[in-house]
Design a protein around this motif. Structure first.
Motif, mmCIF file in Angstrom:
data_model
loop_
_atom_site.group_PDB
_atom_site.id
_atom_site.type_symbol
_atom_site.label_atom_id
_atom_site.label_comp_id
_atom_site.label_asym_id
_atom_site.label_seq_id
_atom_site.Cartn_x
_atom_site.Cartn_y
_atom_site.Cartn_z
ATOM 1 N N SER A 77 -12.664 66.788 -24.209
ATOM 2 C CA SER A 77 -11.540 65.923 -24.570
ATOM 3 C C SER A 77 -10.311 66.393 -23.816
ATOM 4 O O SER A 77 -10.231 67.548 -23.394
ATOM 5 C CB SER A 77 -11.272 65.957 -26.078
ATOM 6 O OG SER A 77 -10.250 65.023 -26.406
ATOM 7 N N TRP A 78 -9.382 65.508 -23.666
ATOM 8 C CA TRP A 78 -8.098 65.860 -23.050
ATOM 9 C C TRP A 78 -6.996 65.766 -24.107
ATOM 10 O O TRP A 78 -5.823 65.866 -23.800
ATOM 11 C CB TRP A 78 -7.809 64.971 -21.846
ATOM 12 C CG TRP A 78 -7.546 63.539 -22.205
ATOM 13 C CD1 TRP A 78 -8.364 62.699 -22.898
ATOM 14 C CD2 TRP A 78 -6.376 62.793 -21.917
ATOM 15 N NE1 TRP A 78 -7.773 61.484 -23.055
ATOM 16 C CE2 TRP A 78 -6.549 61.502 -22.448
ATOM 17 C CE3 TRP A 78 -5.195 63.087 -21.241
ATOM 18 C CZ2 TRP A 78 -5.591 60.504 -22.346
ATOM 19 C CZ3 TRP A 78 -4.246 62.080 -21.129
ATOM 20 C CH2 TRP A 78 -4.444 60.810 -21.679
ATOM 21 N N MET A 80 -13.637 62.653 -16.141
ATOM 22 C CA MET A 80 -13.925 61.532 -17.049
ATOM 23 C C MET A 80 -15.157 60.756 -16.580
ATOM 24 O O MET A 80 -15.912 60.243 -17.403
ATOM 25 C CB MET A 80 -12.737 60.570 -17.132
ATOM 26 C CG MET A 80 -11.619 61.061 -17.979
ATOM 27 S SD MET A 80 -11.950 60.757 -19.717
ATOM 28 C CE MET A 80 -10.459 61.422 -20.421
ATOM 29 N N LEU A 122 -1.687 64.995 -25.955
ATOM 30 C CA LEU A 122 -2.130 65.391 -24.623
ATOM 31 C C LEU A 122 -1.143 66.436 -24.154
ATOM 32 O O LEU A 122 0.057 66.311 -24.361
ATOM 33 C CB LEU A 122 -2.234 64.208 -23.670
ATOM 34 C CG LEU A 122 -0.974 63.543 -23.146
ATOM 35 C CD1 LEU A 122 -0.510 64.203 -21.854
ATOM 36 C CD2 LEU A 122 -1.237 62.091 -22.892
ATOM 37 N N SER A 153 -11.340 59.598 -26.874
ATOM 38 C CA SER A 153 -10.402 60.133 -25.891
ATOM 39 C C SER A 153 -10.499 59.341 -24.586
ATOM 40 O O SER A 153 -9.510 59.197 -23.873
ATOM 41 C CB SER A 153 -10.602 61.631 -25.660
ATOM 42 O OG SER A 153 -11.703 61.919 -24.849
ATOM 43 N N ARG A 154 -11.685 58.799 -24.293
ATOM 44 C CA ARG A 154 -11.827 57.917 -23.120
ATOM 45 C C ARG A 154 -11.013 56.635 -23.311
ATOM 46 O O ARG A 154 -10.362 56.161 -22.382
ATOM 47 C CB ARG A 154 -13.286 57.540 -22.899
ATOM 48 C CG ARG A 154 -14.138 58.629 -22.323
ATOM 49 C CD ARG A 154 -15.567 58.097 -22.094
ATOM 50 N NE ARG A 154 -16.408 59.133 -21.582
ATOM 51 C CZ ARG A 154 -16.459 59.496 -20.298
ATOM 52 N NH1 ARG A 154 -15.702 58.894 -19.411
ATOM 53 N NH2 ARG A 154 -17.264 60.471 -19.902
ATOM 54 N N TYR A 213 -3.149 68.507 -16.683
ATOM 55 C CA TYR A 213 -3.582 68.164 -18.035
ATOM 56 C C TYR A 213 -4.490 69.255 -18.596
ATOM 57 O O TYR A 213 -5.368 69.761 -17.898
ATOM 58 C CB TYR A 213 -4.367 66.851 -18.025
ATOM 59 C CG TYR A 213 -3.559 65.677 -17.570
ATOM 60 C CD1 TYR A 213 -2.846 64.906 -18.473
ATOM 61 C CD2 TYR A 213 -3.490 65.340 -16.213
ATOM 62 C CE1 TYR A 213 -2.096 63.818 -18.049
ATOM 63 C CE2 TYR A 213 -2.742 64.261 -15.778
ATOM 64 C CZ TYR A 213 -2.042 63.504 -16.707
ATOM 65 O OH TYR A 213 -1.293 62.436 -16.277
ATOM 66 N N LEU A 270 -8.914 65.151 -13.426
ATOM 67 C CA LEU A 270 -9.194 64.602 -14.756
ATOM 68 C C LEU A 270 -9.957 63.288 -14.623
ATOM 69 O O LEU A 270 -10.937 63.056 -15.332
ATOM 70 C CB LEU A 270 -7.907 64.401 -15.558
ATOM 71 C CG LEU A 270 -8.069 63.765 -16.940
ATOM 72 C CD1 LEU A 270 -9.022 64.564 -17.829
ATOM 73 C CD2 LEU A 270 -6.707 63.604 -17.605
ATOM 74 N N ARG A 271 -9.552 62.461 -13.697
ATOM 75 C CA ARG A 271 -10.242 61.184 -13.452
ATOM 76 C C ARG A 271 -11.708 61.446 -13.064
ATOM 77 O O ARG A 271 -12.621 60.785 -13.557
ATOM 78 C CB ARG A 271 -9.499 60.417 -12.351
ATOM 79 C CG ARG A 271 -9.786 58.961 -12.279
ATOM 80 C CD ARG A 271 -8.916 58.198 -11.265
ATOM 81 N NE ARG A 271 -7.740 58.876 -10.715
ATOM 82 C CZ ARG A 271 -6.517 58.829 -11.243
ATOM 83 N NH1 ARG A 271 -6.290 58.172 -12.340
ATOM 84 N NH2 ARG A 271 -5.522 59.450 -10.659
ATOM 85 N N TYR A 289 -7.477 57.433 -22.803
ATOM 86 C CA TYR A 289 -7.226 57.699 -21.388
ATOM 87 C C TYR A 289 -7.013 56.384 -20.622
ATOM 88 O O TYR A 289 -6.080 56.263 -19.826
ATOM 89 C CB TYR A 289 -8.389 58.488 -20.791
ATOM 90 C CG TYR A 289 -8.223 58.819 -19.330
ATOM 91 C CD1 TYR A 289 -7.281 59.748 -18.913
ATOM 92 C CD2 TYR A 289 -9.012 58.205 -18.362
ATOM 93 C CE1 TYR A 289 -7.130 60.062 -17.564
ATOM 94 C CE2 TYR A 289 -8.861 58.516 -17.015
ATOM 95 C CZ TYR A 289 -7.921 59.444 -16.633
ATOM 96 O OH TYR A 289 -7.767 59.735 -15.304
ATOM 97 N N TYR A 315 -3.668 55.152 -21.450
ATOM 98 C CA TYR A 315 -2.656 56.004 -20.832
ATOM 99 C C TYR A 315 -2.454 55.627 -19.366
ATOM 100 O O TYR A 315 -1.320 55.547 -18.891
ATOM 101 C CB TYR A 315 -3.085 57.467 -20.964
ATOM 102 C CG TYR A 315 -2.147 58.455 -20.324
ATOM 103 C CD1 TYR A 315 -0.931 58.766 -20.902
ATOM 104 C CD2 TYR A 315 -2.513 59.104 -19.146
ATOM 105 C CE1 TYR A 315 -0.080 59.699 -20.319
ATOM 106 C CE2 TYR A 315 -1.669 60.034 -18.560
ATOM 107 C CZ TYR A 315 -0.455 60.323 -19.151
ATOM 108 O OH TYR A 315 0.387 61.243 -18.566
#
Length: 175
Positions: A61-62, A143, A36, A152-153, A44, A139-140, A156, A159
């Motif tokens: 994707s992040w 998503m 990331l 990636s979810r 991000y 980013l939230r 996340y 994370y």
């Protein structure tokens, strides 16, 4: 012959060397390294995969990601993927590793973090169709509203569960 990876067990111990495609077809565990990227402001990097991509076309994707090669460490693979996909050579910091029941196949998923700047980025067009910087709140929102690669979810959510020291904990990370 396709890309070679180390087949591993559920404790991340090497069992042997196999072709990645075979590992995917057989559902064998192997290793993936993810990065990331954040900038100096803490935003991000998010990207969208090309519509013509073989995996996850048009999805967001992040993380930049790739398989860990034979004899390669997670960190080495993370730095290589950063160079290959974004054209950036930067140090990476390991955050966490988990056993992921991936959309394509199961694998060990090691997530790293790197600080990069927009001016350094030269994305590989075969991997990245668009990229931009988002705050944690944006980013939230993304998503929740955009088609992100499922793995990636999963990363996340894990994370967000890290505490301020970057260790698994009960706190929610906010920006």
């Amino acid at each position: 012959m396709g890309e070679l990876v180390e087949r591993v067990d559920d404790q991340d111990r090497v069992l042997g060397v196999v072709e990645r495609g075979e590992a995917v077809r057989q559902g064998w565990l192997y290793r993936m390294a993810m990065v990331l990227c954040r900038d100096a402001k803490g935003r991000y990097l998010v990207h969208r995969r090309p519509e013509t991509g073989s995996r996850f076309p048009g999805q967001y994707s992040w993380l930049v990601a790739g398989a860990v090669g034979v004899g390669e460490s997670y960190e080495e693979a993370a730095r290589r993927e950063l160079r290959e996909e974004l054209g950036v050579d930067a140090p990476v910091r390991p955050l966490f590793t988990f056993l992921c029941d991936g959309e394509l196949s199961p694998y060990w998923f090691a997530v790293h973090e790197a600080v990069v700047e927009e001016a350094e980025i030269a994305p590989d067009a075969s991997e990245i169709a668009w990229h931009g910087w988002l705050t944690g709140d944006r980013l939230r929102e993304a998503m929740a509203s955009r088609p992100f690669v499922s793995d990636s979810r999963d990363a996340y959510a894990r994370y967000l569960a890290l505490d301020s020291t970057g260790s698994p904990g009960s706190g929610v990370r906010t920006d």
